[in-house]
Design a protein around this motif. Structure first.
Motif, PDB file in Angstrom:
ATOM      1  N   THR A 184     -19.294   3.967 -46.157  1.00  0.00           N
ATOM      2  CA  THR A 184     -18.381   4.690 -47.047  1.00  0.00           C
ATOM      3  C   THR A 184     -19.148   5.400 -48.159  1.00  0.00           C
ATOM      4  O   THR A 184     -18.807   6.520 -48.542  1.00  0.00           O
ATOM      5  CB  THR A 184     -17.342   3.741 -47.669  1.00  0.00           C
ATOM      6  OG1 THR A 184     -18.022   2.653 -48.305  1.00  0.00           O
ATOM      7  CG2 THR A 184     -16.401   3.202 -46.621  1.00  0.00           C
ATOM      8  N   VAL A 185     -20.189   4.765 -48.667  1.00  0.00           N
ATOM      9  CA  VAL A 185     -21.003   5.389 -49.710  1.00  0.00           C
ATOM     10  C   VAL A 185     -21.741   6.590 -49.136  1.00  0.00           C
ATOM     11  O   VAL A 185     -21.817   7.650 -49.767  1.00  0.00           O
ATOM     12  CB  VAL A 185     -21.991   4.357 -50.310  1.00  0.00           C
ATOM     13  CG1 VAL A 185     -22.937   5.041 -51.289  1.00  0.00           C
ATOM     14  CG2 VAL A 185     -21.247   3.214 -50.968  1.00  0.00           C
ATOM     15  N   ASP A 186     -22.257   6.440 -47.932  1.00  0.00           N
ATOM     16  CA  ASP A 186     -22.979   7.520 -47.270  1.00  0.00           C
ATOM     17  C   ASP A 186     -22.052   8.727 -47.046  1.00  0.00           C
ATOM     18  O   ASP A 186     -22.424   9.863 -47.340  1.00  0.00           O
ATOM     19  CB  ASP A 186     -23.544   7.028 -45.941  1.00  0.00           C
ATOM     20  CG  ASP A 186     -24.502   8.012 -45.317  1.00  0.00           C
ATOM     21  OD1 ASP A 186     -25.203   8.721 -46.062  1.00  0.00           O
ATOM     22  OD2 ASP A 186     -24.558   8.065 -44.077  1.00  0.00           O
ATOM     23  N   VAL A 187     -20.856   8.481 -46.551  1.00  0.00           N
ATOM     24  CA  VAL A 187     -19.898   9.558 -46.315  1.00  0.00           C
ATOM     25  C   VAL A 187     -19.501  10.228 -47.627  1.00  0.00           C
ATOM     26  O   VAL A 187     -19.408  11.453 -47.716  1.00  0.00           O
ATOM     27  CB  VAL A 187     -18.644   9.035 -45.569  1.00  0.00           C
ATOM     28  CG1 VAL A 187     -17.548  10.090 -45.533  1.00  0.00           C
ATOM     29  CG2 VAL A 187     -19.012   8.600 -44.163  1.00  0.00           C
ATOM     30  N   ARG A 188     -19.288   9.444 -48.662  1.00  0.00           N
ATOM     31  CA  ARG A 188     -18.914   9.988 -49.963  1.00  0.00           C
ATOM     32  C   ARG A 188     -20.011  10.911 -50.489  1.00  0.00           C
ATOM     33  O   ARG A 188     -19.744  12.008 -50.964  1.00  0.00           O
ATOM     34  CB  ARG A 188     -18.649   8.864 -50.968  1.00  0.00           C
ATOM     35  CG  ARG A 188     -18.131   9.374 -52.313  1.00  0.00           C
ATOM     36  CD  ARG A 188     -17.864   8.259 -53.311  1.00  0.00           C
ATOM     37  NE  ARG A 188     -17.027   7.199 -52.795  1.00  0.00           N
ATOM     38  CZ  ARG A 188     -17.409   5.903 -52.672  1.00  0.00           C
ATOM     39  NH1 ARG A 188     -18.611   5.529 -53.056  1.00  0.00           N
ATOM     40  NH2 ARG A 188     -16.592   5.005 -52.196  1.00  0.00           N
ATOM     41  N   GLU A 189     -21.251  10.485 -50.384  1.00  0.00           N
ATOM     42  CA  GLU A 189     -22.363  11.303 -50.867  1.00  0.00           C
ATOM     43  C   GLU A 189     -22.506  12.586 -50.051  1.00  0.00           C
ATOM     44  O   GLU A 189     -22.752  13.657 -50.609  1.00  0.00           O
ATOM     45  CB  GLU A 189     -23.664  10.497 -50.826  1.00  0.00           C
ATOM     46  CG  GLU A 189     -23.753   9.464 -51.936  1.00  0.00           C
ATOM     47  CD  GLU A 189     -25.092   8.751 -51.945  1.00  0.00           C
ATOM     48  OE1 GLU A 189     -26.051   9.253 -51.316  1.00  0.00           O
ATOM     49  OE2 GLU A 189     -25.184   7.702 -52.594  1.00  0.00           O
ATOM     50  N   MET A 190     -22.331  12.491 -48.741  1.00  0.00           N
ATOM     51  CA  MET A 190     -22.422  13.678 -47.889  1.00  0.00           C
ATOM     52  C   MET A 190     -21.324  14.678 -48.258  1.00  0.00           C
ATOM     53  O   MET A 190     -21.559  15.882 -48.325  1.00  0.00           O
ATOM     54  CB  MET A 190     -22.301  13.291 -46.412  1.00  0.00           C
ATOM     55  CG  MET A 190     -23.541  12.614 -45.871  1.00  0.00           C
ATOM     56  SD  MET A 190     -23.378  11.984 -44.181  1.00  0.00           S
ATOM     57  CE  MET A 190     -22.587  13.305 -43.328  1.00  0.00           C
ATOM     58  N   THR A 191     -20.119  14.171 -48.512  1.00  0.00           N
ATOM     59  CA  THR A 191     -18.999  15.038 -48.869  1.00  0.00           C
ATOM     60  C   THR A 191     -19.257  15.740 -50.187  1.00  0.00           C
ATOM     61  O   THR A 191     -18.985  16.932 -50.341  1.00  0.00           O
ATOM     62  CB  THR A 191     -17.693  14.227 -48.958  1.00  0.00           C
ATOM     63  OG1 THR A 191     -17.472  13.574 -47.708  1.00  0.00           O
ATOM     64  CG2 THR A 191     -16.511  15.114 -49.268  1.00  0.00           C
ATOM     65  N   LEU A 192     -19.788  15.033 -51.150  1.00  0.00           N
ATOM     66  CA  LEU A 192     -20.048  15.620 -52.457  1.00  0.00           C
ATOM     67  C   LEU A 192     -21.174  16.650 -52.398  1.00  0.00           C
ATOM     68  O   LEU A 192     -21.128  17.667 -53.082  1.00  0.00           O
ATOM     69  CB  LEU A 192     -20.377  14.533 -53.477  1.00  0.00           C
ATOM     70  CG  LEU A 192     -19.220  13.602 -53.834  1.00  0.00           C
ATOM     71  CD1 LEU A 192     -19.722  12.468 -54.729  1.00  0.00           C
ATOM     72  CD2 LEU A 192     -18.090  14.358 -54.500  1.00  0.00           C
ATOM     73  N   LYS A 193     -22.173  16.414 -51.566  1.00  0.00           N
ATOM     74  CA  LYS A 193     -23.299  17.339 -51.459  1.00  0.00           C
ATOM     75  C   LYS A 193     -22.942  18.576 -50.651  1.00  0.00           C
ATOM     76  O   LYS A 193     -23.297  19.683 -51.019  1.00  0.00           O
ATOM     77  CB  LYS A 193     -24.500  16.644 -50.804  1.00  0.00           C
ATOM     78  CG  LYS A 193     -25.163  15.622 -51.696  1.00  0.00           C
ATOM     79  CD  LYS A 193     -26.317  14.972 -50.986  1.00  0.00           C
ATOM     80  CE  LYS A 193     -26.922  13.865 -51.844  1.00  0.00           C
ATOM     81  NZ  LYS A 193     -27.987  13.158 -51.131  1.00  0.00           N
ATOM     82  N   VAL A 194     -22.243  18.395 -49.558  1.00  0.00           N
ATOM     83  CA  VAL A 194     -21.961  19.494 -48.637  1.00  0.00           C
ATOM     84  C   VAL A 194     -20.685  20.226 -49.016  1.00  0.00           C
ATOM     85  O   VAL A 194     -20.597  21.436 -48.913  1.00  0.00           O
ATOM     86  CB  VAL A 194     -21.858  18.984 -47.185  1.00  0.00           C
ATOM     87  CG1 VAL A 194     -21.480  20.096 -46.236  1.00  0.00           C
ATOM     88  CG2 VAL A 194     -23.166  18.351 -46.763  1.00  0.00           C
ATOM     89  N   GLY A 195     -19.687  19.518 -49.444  1.00  0.00           N
ATOM     90  CA  GLY A 195     -18.393  20.127 -49.735  1.00  0.00           C
ATOM     91  C   GLY A 195     -17.504  20.101 -48.508  1.00  0.00           C
ATOM     92  O   GLY A 195     -17.927  19.756 -47.408  1.00  0.00           O
ATOM     93  N   ILE A 196     -16.276  20.499 -48.687  1.00  0.00           N
ATOM     94  CA  ILE A 196     -15.306  20.477 -47.604  1.00  0.00           C
ATOM     95  C   ILE A 196     -14.870  21.908 -47.335  1.00  0.00           C
ATOM     96  O   ILE A 196     -14.530  22.655 -48.249  1.00  0.00           O
ATOM     97  CB  ILE A 196     -14.088  19.600 -47.982  1.00  0.00           C
ATOM     98  CG1 ILE A 196     -14.561  18.169 -48.215  1.00  0.00           C
ATOM     99  CG2 ILE A 196     -13.020  19.674 -46.914  1.00  0.00           C
ATOM    100  CD1 ILE A 196     -13.492  17.257 -48.750  1.00  0.00           C
ATOM    101  N   LYS A 197     -14.898  22.278 -46.071  1.00  0.00           N
ATOM    102  CA  LYS A 197     -14.500  23.623 -45.678  1.00  0.00           C
ATOM    103  C   LYS A 197     -12.978  23.696 -45.615  1.00  0.00           C
ATOM    104  O   LYS A 197     -12.325  22.809 -45.074  1.00  0.00           O
ATOM    105  CB  LYS A 197     -15.094  23.951 -44.307  1.00  0.00           C
ATOM    106  CG  LYS A 197     -14.812  25.354 -43.856  1.00  0.00           C
ATOM    107  CD  LYS A 197     -15.463  25.629 -42.519  1.00  0.00           C
ATOM    108  CE  LYS A 197     -15.110  27.036 -42.072  1.00  0.00           C
ATOM    109  NZ  LYS A 197     -15.665  27.336 -40.771  1.00  0.00           N
ATOM    110  N   SER A 198     -12.430  24.770 -46.168  1.00  0.00           N
ATOM    111  CA  SER A 198     -10.980  24.914 -46.144  1.00  0.00           C
ATOM    112  C   SER A 198     -10.505  25.283 -44.739  1.00  0.00           C
ATOM    113  O   SER A 198     -11.246  25.849 -43.950  1.00  0.00           O
ATOM    114  CB  SER A 198     -10.539  25.991 -47.136  1.00  0.00           C
ATOM    115  OG  SER A 198     -11.090  27.230 -46.770  1.00  0.00           O
ATOM    116  N   ARG A 199      -9.248  24.989 -44.463  1.00  0.00           N
ATOM    117  CA  ARG A 199      -8.665  25.309 -43.170  1.00  0.00           C
ATOM    118  C   ARG A 199      -8.367  26.796 -43.095  1.00  0.00           C
ATOM    119  O   ARG A 199      -8.400  27.508 -44.087  1.00  0.00           O
ATOM    120  CB  ARG A 199      -7.374  24.520 -42.977  1.00  0.00           C
ATOM    121  CG  ARG A 199      -7.612  23.046 -42.902  1.00  0.00           C
ATOM    122  CD  ARG A 199      -6.305  22.338 -42.689  1.00  0.00           C
ATOM    123  NE  ARG A 199      -6.561  20.908 -42.621  1.00  0.00           N
ATOM    124  CZ  ARG A 199      -5.850  20.081 -41.907  1.00  0.00           C
ATOM    125  NH1 ARG A 199      -4.811  20.509 -41.230  1.00  0.00           N
ATOM    126  NH2 ARG A 199      -6.137  18.800 -41.874  1.00  0.00           N
TER     127      ARG A 199
END
Length: 71
Positions: A4-19
């Motif tokens: 969960t920590v790994d996923v959280r860090e990846m999300t914060l670094k990469v960002g989320i692409k909008s639909r």
């Protein structure tokens, strides 16, 4: 590191692409339908000869131009 920590860090670094927007989805659906029509026309042209399906080809080209001009 916990997953969960790994996923959280990846999300914060990469960002989320909008639909895709509704307009983009509509354009993709139209383009897909036109591609399907074009494949059917190509099959007819190979079977019956291009002269017999040339009117359909002109119609598809007109639709593609209109779609591209709307973008």
């Amino acid at each position: 590191m916990k997953p969960t920590v790994d996923v959280r860090e990846m999300t914060l670094k990469v960002g989320i692409k909008s639909r895709f927007t509704l307009e983009e989805l509509d354009l993709m659906r139209k383009l897909s339908g036109m591609a399907n029509n074009l494949n059917q026309i190509a099959k007819k042209a190979n079977q019956a000869g291009f002269a017999k399906v040339s009117i359909e080809v002109v119609g598809i080209i007109t639709q593609l131009k209109e779609l591209l001009d709307d973008c």
